[in-house]
Design an enzyme around this catalytic site. Structure first.
Site, mmCIF file in Angstrom:
data_model
loop_
_atom_site.group_PDB
_atom_site.id
_atom_site.type_symbol
_atom_site.label_atom_id
_atom_site.label_comp_id
_atom_site.label_asym_id
_atom_site.label_seq_id
_atom_site.Cartn_x
_atom_site.Cartn_y
_atom_site.Cartn_z
ATOM 1 N N HIS A 78 2.713 -4.320 9.788
ATOM 2 C CA HIS A 78 1.547 -4.778 9.012
ATOM 3 C C HIS A 78 0.592 -5.436 10.011
ATOM 4 C CE1 HIS A 78 3.499 -3.992 5.264
ATOM 5 N NE2 HIS A 78 4.226 -5.136 5.243
ATOM 6 N N SER B 239 0.981 -1.235 -0.060
ATOM 7 C CA SER B 239 -0.128 -0.008 -0.051
ATOM 8 C C SER B 239 0.952 1.241 -0.128
ATOM 9 C CB SER B 239 -1.133 -0.077 1.284
ATOM 10 O OG SER B 239 -1.786 -1.089 1.401
HETATM 11 P P1 A3P Z 1 3.391 -1.033 -7.708
HETATM 12 O O1 A3P Z 1 3.508 -2.426 -7.470
HETATM 13 O O2 A3P Z 1 1.896 -0.551 -8.024
HETATM 14 O O3 A3P Z 1 4.376 -0.211 -8.240
HETATM 15 P P2 A3P Z 1 4.947 -1.440 -0.258
HETATM 16 O O4 A3P Z 1 6.174 -0.516 -0.232
HETATM 17 O O5 A3P Z 1 3.858 -1.334 0.724
HETATM 18 O O6 A3P Z 1 5.440 -2.906 -0.401
HETATM 19 O O7 A3P Z 1 4.041 -1.202 -1.487
HETATM 20 C C1 A3P Z 1 4.713 -1.478 -2.912
HETATM 21 C C2 A3P Z 1 4.043 -0.269 -3.718
HETATM 22 O O8 A3P Z 1 4.390 0.900 -3.811
HETATM 23 C C3 A3P Z 1 4.712 -0.702 -5.411
HETATM 24 O O9 A3P Z 1 3.758 -0.260 -6.065
HETATM 25 C C4 A3P Z 1 5.932 0.231 -5.357
HETATM 26 O O10 A3P Z 1 6.087 0.317 -6.658
HETATM 27 C C5 A3P Z 1 5.304 1.458 -4.506
HETATM 28 N N1 A3P Z 1 6.354 2.532 -4.407
HETATM 29 C C6 A3P Z 1 7.346 2.147 -3.609
HETATM 30 N N2 A3P Z 1 8.196 3.069 -3.533
HETATM 31 C C7 A3P Z 1 7.528 4.202 -3.669
HETATM 32 C C8 A3P Z 1 7.668 5.838 -3.645
HETATM 33 N N3 A3P Z 1 8.763 6.252 -3.222
HETATM 34 N N4 A3P Z 1 6.528 6.451 -4.193
HETATM 35 C C9 A3P Z 1 5.454 5.944 -4.834
HETATM 36 N N5 A3P Z 1 5.261 4.554 -4.846
HETATM 37 C C10 A3P Z 1 6.228 3.698 -4.194
#
Ligand code: A3P
Length: 326
Positions: free
Chosen positions: A134, A68
């Site tokens: 989480h 998320s």
């Molecule tokens: P997508 O798979 O849709 O690209 P988490 O950090 O909770 O594991 O979530 C991962 C999601 O956040 C992934 O989405 C990832 O690409 C995105 N993400 C990671 N770093 C980010 C950032 N600095 N800004 C915006 N989104 C980011």
């Protein structure tokens, strides 16, 4: 006489045998533990965290459902809180460490570790300490609920969260026999059988708490953070009782934090291109597209209908809604 480790393993096996079990995503099975679905190897860490973690009033907890925006919010929170310690954007720790290394997950912190060593390490950490989790709100340790520590929660529209989760689960475990086809994964997601799910209950737990105790829980949405990072970075700083001064604002401190933590910046750092974090997951898989609305590239009309119905059924009337396109 059984050794302590032997007894513990025996008790864990018995606990597992008593829990409802379903097929997992990357993990072979998920177990229904305290009302949420969890791979077997997480349960021990969660129990130890609940029994041993002592929150301090100054602690900050970054909470989220997986995929998320956890990595992003951990980075932003760390940068906001530590902006006086690390004012230069040239040698900031976020340039040399992934945000999961700087903001450890409480869920795994005690896993397989000597509790006493871990507790003394935790009590010596520089304050304010920042942790991630989480774990759903009802299962947080009592000390988190009872102390004055603060929780910043992030969630994301279920369509993008699902796609991000499904792709991540397949990437971290490419040779697994347990890879799911997207339709089967969506069935499980809607049923709630996903690590730390059901998603709806996870969101609603923090959502209700943010309404009941707005000084304790700040509820953020990935889509809104993306649309107006400046506003929400200020909001987080105010919530954490460290608002930006006028001087900081006019010196561009907010913008430099946003840039330091931006998707492009973080994805392209050498330290995020290789190596692993936490349970040996490749760091590069944390950064995929970072967009709102990428789910349209994966959903069939039947899948859209299925998830839309489930979202309406589970979140309708809660006041919680999401943007699903840019
Ligand atoms: P997508 O798979 O849709 O690209 P988490 O950090 O909770 O594991 O979530 C991962 C999601 O956040 C992934 O989405 C990832 O690409 C995105 N993400 C990671 N770093 C980010 C950032 N600095 N800004 C915006 N989104 C980011």
């Amino acid at each position: 006489m059984a050794s302590t480790e032997g007894l513990q393993a025996y008790e864990e096996d018995n606990l597992l045998l008593s829990l409802p079990k379903e097929k997992g995503w990357a993990a072979r099975h998920l177990y229904l533990f305290q009302g949420f679905w969890c791979p077997s190897n997480f349960i021990e860490g969660v129990i130890k965290f609940q029994n041993h973690f002592l929150a301090k009033d100054s602690d900050v907890i970054v909470a989220s459902f997986p995929k998320s925006g956890t990595t992003w919010l951990k980075a932003l929170t760390f940068a906001i809180i530590n902006r006086q310690r690390f004012s230069s954007s040239h040698n900031h720790p976020l340039l040399t460490s992934n945000s999961h290394e700087l903001v450890p997950f409480l869920d795994f912190i005690f896993h397989a570790d000597n509790i006493h060593d871990k507790l003394s390490h935790l009590s010596n950490m520089t304050e304010p300490r920042v942790f991630g989790t989480h774990i759903p709100f009802p299962s947080l340790s009592q000390s988190i609920k009872e102390s004055n520590c603060k929780i910043v929660y992030i969630c994301r529209n279920p369509f993008d969260t699902f796609v991000s989760f499904w792709i991540f689960a397949n990437k971290i475990n490419p040779h697994s026999l347990h890879q799911l086809q997207i339709e089967e994964a969506l069935e499980n997601y809607c049923k709630g059988t996903i690590g730390f799910g059901p998603t709806w209950e996870h969101m609603l737990g923090y959502w209700k708490e943010s309404i009941a105790t707005p000084n304790k829980v700040l509820f953020l949405k990935y889509e809104e953070l993306k649309e107006n990072a400046n506003f929400y970075v200020k909001r987080v700083a105010e919530f954490l009782d460290c608002p930006f001064t006028e001087e900081e604002e006019s010196n561009g401190v907010i913008e430099s934090i946003i840039n330091l933590c931006s998707f492009e910046k973080m994805k392209n750092l050498e330290i995020n291109k290789a190596g692993t974090f936490d349970r040996n997951y490749g760091k590069k898989y944390l950064f995929r597209k970072g967009e709102v609305g990428d789910w349209v590239n994966y959903f069939s009309p039947a899948m859209i209908e299925k998830l839309s119905k489930t979202v309406e059924e589970k979140l309708g009337g809660s006041g919680l809604s999401f943007k699903t396109s840019p």
